[in-house]
Write a protein that holds these residues in place. Sequence first.
Motif, PDB file in Angstrom:
ATOM      1  N   UNK A 126      12.814  -8.621   7.334  1.00 12.63           N
ATOM      2  CA  UNK A 126      12.600  -9.521   6.138  1.00 12.63           C
ATOM      3  C   UNK A 126      11.173  -9.851   6.004  1.00 12.63           C
ATOM      4  N   UNK A 127      10.718  -9.449   4.762  1.00  6.85           N
ATOM      5  CA  UNK A 127       9.210  -9.458   4.321  1.00  6.85           C
ATOM      6  C   UNK A 127       8.957 -11.035   4.456  1.00  6.85           C
ATOM      7  N   UNK A 128       7.640 -11.564   4.902  1.00 11.06           N
ATOM      8  CA  UNK A 128       7.213 -12.800   4.924  1.00 11.06           C
ATOM      9  C   UNK A 128       5.938 -12.933   4.188  1.00 11.06           C
ATOM     10  N   UNK A 129       5.843 -14.037   3.553  1.00  9.62           N
ATOM     11  CA  UNK A 129       4.400 -14.346   2.768  1.00  9.62           C
ATOM     12  C   UNK A 129       3.349 -13.811   3.603  1.00  9.62           C
ATOM     13  N   UNK A 130       2.462 -12.931   2.691  1.00 15.59           N
ATOM     14  CA  UNK A 130       1.171 -12.460   3.278  1.00 15.59           C
ATOM     15  C   UNK A 130       1.165 -11.398   4.031  1.00 15.59           C
ATOM     16  N   UNK A 131       2.722 -10.568   4.026  1.00 15.46           N
ATOM     17  CA  UNK A 131       2.897  -9.632   4.599  1.00 15.46           C
ATOM     18  C   UNK A 131       1.919  -8.324   4.196  1.00 15.46           C
ATOM     19  N   UNK A 132       1.528  -7.307   5.133  1.00 15.27           N
ATOM     20  CA  UNK A 132       0.709  -6.079   4.574  1.00 15.27           C
ATOM     21  C   UNK A 132       1.517  -5.111   4.819  1.00 15.27           C
ATOM     22  N   UNK A 157       0.930  -1.181   0.053  1.00 17.80           N
ATOM     23  CA  UNK A 157       0.069   0.113  -0.014  1.00 17.80           C
ATOM     24  C   UNK A 157       0.746   1.306  -0.239  1.00 17.80           C
ATOM     25  N   UNK A 158       0.924   2.141  -1.167  1.00 14.02           N
ATOM     26  CA  UNK A 158       1.521   3.255  -1.027  1.00 14.02           C
ATOM     27  C   UNK A 158       0.539   4.288  -0.921  1.00 14.02           C
ATOM     28  N   UNK A 159       0.704   5.008   0.052  1.00 11.26           N
ATOM     29  CA  UNK A 159      -0.036   6.357   0.170  1.00 11.26           C
ATOM     30  C   UNK A 159       0.503   7.500   0.208  1.00 11.26           C
ATOM     31  N   UNK A 160       1.415   7.432  -0.793  1.00 15.61           N
ATOM     32  CA  UNK A 160       1.958   8.716  -1.322  1.00 15.61           C
ATOM     33  C   UNK A 160       1.278   9.246  -2.700  1.00 15.61           C
ATOM     34  N   UNK A 161       0.990  10.417  -2.864  1.00 14.93           N
ATOM     35  CA  UNK A 161       0.224  11.011  -3.872  1.00 14.93           C
ATOM     36  C   UNK A 161      -1.215  10.458  -3.936  1.00 14.93           C
ATOM     37  N   UNK A 162      -1.434  10.085  -5.093  1.00 12.59           N
ATOM     38  CA  UNK A 162      -2.927   9.559  -5.161  1.00 12.59           C
ATOM     39  C   UNK A 162      -3.053   8.136  -4.457  1.00 12.59           C
ATOM     40  N   UNK A 163      -1.943   7.453  -4.273  1.00  7.52           N
ATOM     41  CA  UNK A 163      -1.771   6.190  -3.640  1.00  7.52           C
ATOM     42  C   UNK A 163      -2.284   5.023  -4.401  1.00  7.52           C
ATOM     43  N   UNK A 164      -2.160   3.652  -3.899  1.00  6.56           N
ATOM     44  CA  UNK A 164      -2.394   2.607  -4.583  1.00  6.56           C
ATOM     45  C   UNK A 164      -2.146   1.539  -3.738  1.00  6.56           C
ATOM     46  N   UNK A 165      -3.045   0.350  -3.931  1.00  8.97           N
ATOM     47  CA  UNK A 165      -2.657  -0.778  -3.100  1.00  8.97           C
ATOM     48  C   UNK A 165      -2.546  -2.302  -4.018  1.00  8.97           C
ATOM     49  N   UNK A 166      -1.821  -3.008  -3.924  1.00 11.63           N
ATOM     50  CA  UNK A 166      -1.727  -4.298  -5.088  1.00 11.63           C
ATOM     51  C   UNK A 166      -0.911  -5.167  -4.611  1.00 11.63           C
ATOM     52  N   UNK A 167      -1.302  -6.329  -4.849  1.00 11.97           N
ATOM     53  CA  UNK A 167      -0.304  -7.437  -4.482  1.00 11.97           C
ATOM     54  C   UNK A 167       0.765  -7.635  -5.329  1.00 11.97           C
ATOM     55  N   UNK A 168       1.757  -7.885  -4.882  1.00 17.78           N
ATOM     56  CA  UNK A 168       3.068  -7.862  -5.598  1.00 17.78           C
ATOM     57  C   UNK A 168       3.877  -9.016  -5.161  1.00 17.78           C
ATOM     58  N   UNK A 169       4.706  -9.663  -6.031  1.00 14.76           N
ATOM     59  CA  UNK A 169       5.581 -10.738  -5.784  1.00 14.76           C
ATOM     60  C   UNK A 169       7.012 -10.104  -5.501  1.00 14.76           C
ATOM     61  N   UNK A 170       7.755 -10.634  -4.494  1.00 14.14           N
ATOM     62  CA  UNK A 170       8.872 -10.236  -3.840  1.00 14.14           C
ATOM     63  C   UNK A 170       9.697 -11.747  -3.527  1.00 14.14           C
ATOM     64  N   UNK A 171      11.247 -11.604  -3.897  1.00 12.56           N
ATOM     65  CA  UNK A 171      11.778 -12.603  -3.588  1.00 12.56           C
ATOM     66  C   UNK A 171      11.999 -12.988  -2.000  1.00 12.56           C
ATOM     67  N   UNK A 172      12.139 -14.269  -1.704  1.00 13.23           N
ATOM     68  CA  UNK A 172      12.379 -14.547  -0.257  1.00 13.23           C
ATOM     69  C   UNK A 172      13.728 -13.829   0.003  1.00 13.23           C
ATOM     70  N   UNK A 173      13.664 -13.137   1.234  1.00  7.54           N
ATOM     71  CA  UNK A 173      14.783 -12.630   1.726  1.00  7.54           C
ATOM     72  C   UNK A 173      14.870 -10.907   1.543  1.00  7.54           C
ATOM     73  N   UNK A 174      13.743 -10.467   0.969  1.00  3.12           N
ATOM     74  CA  UNK A 174      13.804  -9.051   0.627  1.00  3.12           C
ATOM     75  C   UNK A 174      13.458  -8.373   2.021  1.00  3.12           C
TER      76      UNK A 174
END
Length: 74
Positions: A55-61, A6-23
Amino acid sequence: MRILFINNSGAGFADYIEVDQGTTIQSLLEKKVHNTQPEELLIRVNRQPVPRDYLLQEGDRVSATPVKIEGATA
């Protein structure tokens, strides 16, 4: 792995994204939030403040909200 970003900068947006393990939060923000330094953002994961090396985990918001809105005065 899949997270909600969730990017609350400017108009903002929310979306599911794929990231690598260890990001980390820092590396995610360097890719996703341009022209803004991480120090200028309130960064939360699952509604809790986290450090840059979290470190991000699967399903983090993840949410990134500017701490100062452009044009606002103190």
